[in-house]
Design an enzyme around this catalytic site. Sequence first.
Site, PDB file in Angstrom:
ATOM      1  N   LEU A  50       1.307   5.781   5.545  1.00 48.44           N
ATOM      2  CA  LEU A  50       2.072   6.919   5.042  1.00 48.44           C
ATOM      3  C   LEU A  50       1.244   8.191   4.874  1.00 48.44           C
ATOM      4  CD1 LEU A  50       4.200   5.065   2.341  1.00 48.44           C
ATOM      5  CD2 LEU A  50       4.850   5.649   4.686  1.00 48.44           C
ATOM      6  N   SER A  51      -0.088   8.092   5.000  1.00 53.52           N
ATOM      7  CA  SER A  51      -0.924   9.288   4.828  1.00 53.52           C
ATOM      8  C   SER A  51      -1.996   9.307   5.917  1.00 53.52           C
ATOM      9  CB  SER A  51      -1.586   9.294   3.444  1.00 53.52           C
ATOM     10  OG  SER A  51      -2.686   8.404   3.421  1.00 53.52           O
ATOM     11  N   ASP A  52      -2.721  10.398   5.964  1.00 51.34           N
ATOM     12  CA  ASP A  52      -3.798  10.541   6.952  1.00 51.34           C
ATOM     13  C   ASP A  52      -5.174  10.327   6.326  1.00 51.34           C
ATOM     14  OD1 ASP A  52      -2.109  11.060   9.102  1.00 51.34           O
ATOM     15  OD2 ASP A  52      -2.035  13.205   8.675  1.00 51.34           O
TER      16      ASP A  52
END
Length: 180
Positions: A50-52
Amino acid sequence: MAKKVWKWSLNIVLSILAVLLLLTVYTSFQANNNPGDVPTFFGITPLTILSDSMDPEFISGDLVFIRNTEASEINSGDIITYQLGDMLVTHRVIDKFEQGGAVEFETKGDNVEIPDQSLVAEQNLVGEYVFKIPKAGHLMQFASTPMGTLLLFGIPFVLYVAVEIYDRVKRRNDREQKAA
């Protein structure tokens, strides 16, 4: 010849979609029946990033697969997923501490300058990263919606049935023409 290639391609796409559907249904069923547990499929857990924070290893939307692993098997440099409150975090282990039989990990996202604020206790360990499918997490999330299920599985299935019916009718007509 082109029709056979098209039909084989359709069969391959339908097979992949069927596997994704089974995986989605199974993990959704497990998540609903065991709300506090992370759903697994033969010891493997599919998770959408869901994130980088782990860029370039993973980017948002990648589908990663985590396998259940004992804390003693994890080493520095391994990528783990752990429970942090009500969310799951997938970060790289930068150090491992063993004291009095308890294991804790210091973790950090590859795209983050500083290590995570707290150590990860072994009871919070979900598993170790095995492999990823880039951007497939978006597809899994979409497939878990009613519209996604209809579009990704219903329409290709209807197309497949239509092609099968067309082929059977055409073969029957060809046989009847040869017999006449």
